[in-house]
Write a protein that holds these residues in place. Structure first.
Motif, PDB file in Angstrom:
ATOM      1  N   GLN A 116      -2.657   9.930   5.715  1.00  0.00           N
ATOM      2  CA  GLN A 116      -2.633   9.397   4.353  1.00  0.00           C
ATOM      3  C   GLN A 116      -1.590   8.286   4.219  1.00  0.00           C
ATOM      4  O   GLN A 116      -1.862   7.239   3.637  1.00  0.00           O
ATOM      5  N   LYS A 117      -0.398   8.515   4.768  1.00  0.00           N
ATOM      6  CA  LYS A 117       0.666   7.512   4.689  1.00  0.00           C
ATOM      7  C   LYS A 117       0.291   6.244   5.453  1.00  0.00           C
ATOM      8  O   LYS A 117       0.612   5.138   5.024  1.00  0.00           O
ATOM      9  N   LEU A 118      -0.370   6.405   6.590  1.00  0.00           N
ATOM     10  CA  LEU A 118      -0.801   5.236   7.359  1.00  0.00           C
ATOM     11  C   LEU A 118      -1.825   4.419   6.565  1.00  0.00           C
ATOM     12  O   LEU A 118      -1.759   3.191   6.544  1.00  0.00           O
ATOM     13  N   VAL A 119      -2.751   5.101   5.894  1.00  0.00           N
ATOM     14  CA  VAL A 119      -3.746   4.405   5.078  1.00  0.00           C
ATOM     15  C   VAL A 119      -3.052   3.659   3.936  1.00  0.00           C
ATOM     16  O   VAL A 119      -3.354   2.497   3.669  1.00  0.00           O
ATOM     17  N   GLU A 120      -2.096   4.332   3.280  1.00  0.00           N
ATOM     18  CA  GLU A 120      -1.367   3.691   2.177  1.00  0.00           C
ATOM     19  C   GLU A 120      -0.660   2.419   2.644  1.00  0.00           C
ATOM     20  O   GLU A 120      -0.558   1.447   1.914  1.00  0.00           O
ATOM     21  N   ARG A 121      -0.162   2.448   3.872  1.00  0.00           N
ATOM     22  CA  ARG A 121       0.555   1.290   4.420  1.00  0.00           C
ATOM     23  C   ARG A 121      -0.378   0.325   5.153  1.00  0.00           C
ATOM     24  O   ARG A 121       0.075  -0.643   5.736  1.00  0.00           O
ATOM     25  N   GLN A 122      -1.655   0.641   5.159  1.00  0.00           N
ATOM     26  CA  GLN A 122      -2.667  -0.167   5.840  1.00  0.00           C
ATOM     27  C   GLN A 122      -2.307  -0.385   7.311  1.00  0.00           C
ATOM     28  O   GLN A 122      -2.374  -1.489   7.846  1.00  0.00           O
TER      29      GLN A 122
END
Length: 68
Positions: free
Chosen positions: A18-24
């Motif tokens: 989820q955090k990786l997606v938020e940070r693209q």
């Protein structure tokens, strides 16, 4: 024959994703940026190894609260 059984993703693993997606960021880019072996990140996502040092680093970099 390729028996490629995927391990289920742990709650901590979902938090990482989820955090990786938020940070693209994709996993490979994240690993390159922070010098984390891709296999270690995979271990953390799937819970296949403790990898405490890398777990702590990933938690810090992504701002994930670690369960005790």
């Amino acid at each position: 024959m390729n028996n490629n059984k995927k391990q289920p993703v742990t709650p901590f693993g979902w938090a990482i994703k989820q955090k990786l997606v938020e940070r693209q960021l994709d996993q490979q880019t994240f690993c390159e940026l922070y010098q984390i072996p891709p296999s270690r990140l995979s271990n953390l996502i799937h819970g296949t190894r403790k990898a405490k040092r890398h777990r702590r680093l990933v938690s810090q970099y992504l701002g994930i609260q670690e369960e005790s």
